[in-house]
Design an enzyme around this catalytic site. Structure first.
Site, PDB file in Angstrom:
ATOM      1  N   ASP A 163       0.851  -1.191   0.000  1.00  0.00           N
ATOM      2  CA  ASP A 163       0.000   0.000   0.000  1.00  0.00           C
ATOM      3  C   ASP A 163       0.890   1.245   0.000  1.00  0.00           C
ATOM      4  OD1 ASP A 163      -3.219   0.544   0.973  1.00  0.00           O
ATOM      5  OD2 ASP A 163      -1.796   2.218   1.069  1.00  0.00           O
ATOM      6  N   ILE A 164       0.501   2.233  -0.789  1.00  0.00           N
ATOM      7  CA  ILE A 164       1.301   3.459  -0.921  1.00  0.00           C
ATOM      8  C   ILE A 164       1.286   4.291   0.376  1.00  0.00           C
ATOM      9  CG2 ILE A 164      -0.474   5.067  -1.761  1.00  0.00           C
ATOM     10  CD1 ILE A 164       1.465   5.809  -4.031  1.00  0.00           C
ATOM     11  N   ASN A 167     -12.844  -2.945   2.559  1.00  0.00           N
ATOM     12  CA  ASN A 167     -13.683  -1.759   2.723  1.00  0.00           C
ATOM     13  C   ASN A 167     -14.707  -1.774   1.595  1.00  0.00           C
ATOM     14  OD1 ASN A 167     -12.183  -0.716   4.918  1.00  0.00           O
ATOM     15  ND2 ASN A 167     -10.673   0.147   3.517  1.00  0.00           N
ATOM     16  N   VAL A 216     -10.750   3.132  -3.655  1.00  0.00           N
ATOM     17  CA  VAL A 216     -10.412   2.712  -5.024  1.00  0.00           C
ATOM     18  C   VAL A 216     -11.484   1.735  -5.533  1.00  0.00           C
ATOM     19  CG1 VAL A 216      -8.702   1.539  -6.465  1.00  0.00           C
ATOM     20  CG2 VAL A 216      -7.940   3.019  -4.587  1.00  0.00           C
ATOM     21  N   HIS A 262     -10.531  -5.282  -3.663  1.00  0.00           N
ATOM     22  CA  HIS A 262      -9.209  -5.618  -3.128  1.00  0.00           C
ATOM     23  C   HIS A 262      -9.330  -5.919  -1.641  1.00  0.00           C
ATOM     24  CE1 HIS A 262      -9.735  -1.280  -2.666  1.00  0.00           C
ATOM     25  NE2 HIS A 262      -9.027  -1.384  -1.551  1.00  0.00           N
ATOM     26  N   HIS A 321      -7.190  -5.734   2.022  1.00  0.00           N
ATOM     27  CA  HIS A 321      -6.019  -5.225   2.747  1.00  0.00           C
ATOM     28  C   HIS A 321      -5.480  -6.341   3.634  1.00  0.00           C
ATOM     29  CE1 HIS A 321      -6.824  -0.800   2.108  1.00  0.00           C
ATOM     30  NE2 HIS A 321      -8.009  -1.307   1.818  1.00  0.00           N
TER      31      HIS A 321
HETATM   32  P1  5GP Z   1      -9.817   1.345   0.054  1.00  0.00           P
HETATM   33  O1  5GP Z   1     -10.253   2.405   1.012  1.00  0.00           O
HETATM   34  O2  5GP Z   1     -10.329   1.567  -1.345  1.00  0.00           O
HETATM   35  O3  5GP Z   1     -10.101  -0.034   0.559  1.00  0.00           O
HETATM   36  O4  5GP Z   1      -8.236   1.457   0.030  1.00  0.00           O
HETATM   37  C1  5GP Z   1      -7.479   1.775  -1.090  1.00  0.00           C
HETATM   38  C2  5GP Z   1      -6.021   1.703  -0.687  1.00  0.00           C
HETATM   39  O5  5GP Z   1      -5.240   1.861  -1.859  1.00  0.00           O
HETATM   40  C3  5GP Z   1      -5.576   2.781   0.298  1.00  0.00           C
HETATM   41  O6  5GP Z   1      -5.045   2.179   1.465  1.00  0.00           O
HETATM   42  C4  5GP Z   1      -4.528   3.579  -0.472  1.00  0.00           C
HETATM   43  O7  5GP Z   1      -3.444   3.995   0.331  1.00  0.00           O
HETATM   44  C5  5GP Z   1      -4.102   2.606  -1.551  1.00  0.00           C
HETATM   45  N1  5GP Z   1      -3.667   3.239  -2.782  1.00  0.00           N
HETATM   46  C6  5GP Z   1      -4.308   4.237  -3.457  1.00  0.00           C
HETATM   47  N2  5GP Z   1      -3.645   4.558  -4.575  1.00  0.00           N
HETATM   48  C7  5GP Z   1      -2.554   3.738  -4.617  1.00  0.00           C
HETATM   49  C8  5GP Z   1      -1.482   3.609  -5.541  1.00  0.00           C
HETATM   50  O8  5GP Z   1      -1.382   4.300  -6.554  1.00  0.00           O
HETATM   51  N3  5GP Z   1      -0.531   2.663  -5.258  1.00  0.00           N
HETATM   52  C9  5GP Z   1      -0.625   1.863  -4.146  1.00  0.00           C
HETATM   53  N4  5GP Z   1       0.369   0.969  -3.978  1.00  0.00           N
HETATM   54  N5  5GP Z   1      -1.620   1.970  -3.255  1.00  0.00           N
HETATM   55  C10 5GP Z   1      -2.576   2.896  -3.490  1.00  0.00           C
END
Ligand code: 5GP
Length: 141
Positions: free
Chosen positions: A30-31, A113, A122, A126, A128
């Site tokens: 994760d970034i 999520n 996103v 996916h 985590h």
């Molecule tokens: P969500 O809230 O959609 O479950 O989490 C999306 C996750 O994707 C977040 O923890 C965010 O930090 C991660 N993320 C968003 N953009 C990028 C990216 O460009 N690269 C990576 N490696 N992670 C990302």
């Protein structure tokens, strides 16, 4: 044309630290990590969300655009069998990478999520994987 950030990473159009990949999944760091180990287990096939993944109407629509040789058997609710198998495989992949990174023995947490209230950012299904330290007891604030 679907072009969320994870589709771009899967296509190789955006960089990411890849921990594991196979025909069905990409696992990246994760970034913006929330723990010493914070990975994202991402199916290469695009689903907007778990809702989208489970929706038999959308599943059938996806089937119609797939070429006949790519079409799989349907389950009783109209989903492709192999889409359901992906859910099981996601757990196998989680298990594999947790061992690969040496965090399996102490334990870790898997989170999806979903939707606005779930805090999904996103729009690409996916999971985590968080670990590498004792995580807090609370899932919500
Ligand atoms: P969500 O809230 O959609 O479950 O989490 C999306 C996750 O994707 C977040 O923890 C965010 O930090 C991660 N993320 C968003 N953009 C990028 C990216 O460009 N690269 C990576 N490696 N992670 C990302």
């Amino acid at each position: 044309m679907i072009s969320d950030v994870f589709c771009k990473i899967i296509k190789g159009d955006l960089p990411a630290e890849v921990i594991y990949k196979d025909d069905d999944f990409l696992v990246i760091k994760d970034i913006n990590p929330q723990a010493p180990v914070h990975l994202l287990i991402i199916p290469k096939k695009h689903f907007d969300s778990l809702e989208d993944f489970m929706d038999p109407v959308r599943s059938r629509a996806r089937d119609r655009v797939a070429s006949p040789k790519d079409r799989g058997a349907a389950t009783s609710n109209g989903m492709e069998e192999r889409n359901l198998a992906l859910l099981g495989k996601a757990l196998v992949v989680s298990h594999k990478v947790s061992h690969q990174l040496g965090i399996a023995e102490k334990g870790y947490r898997l989170i999806i999520n979903e939707g606005e209230y779930g805090g999904k950012l996103v729009p690409h299904l996916h999971i985590h994987l968080l670990g590498g330290k004792r995580l807090g007891p609370k899932l919500v604030k």
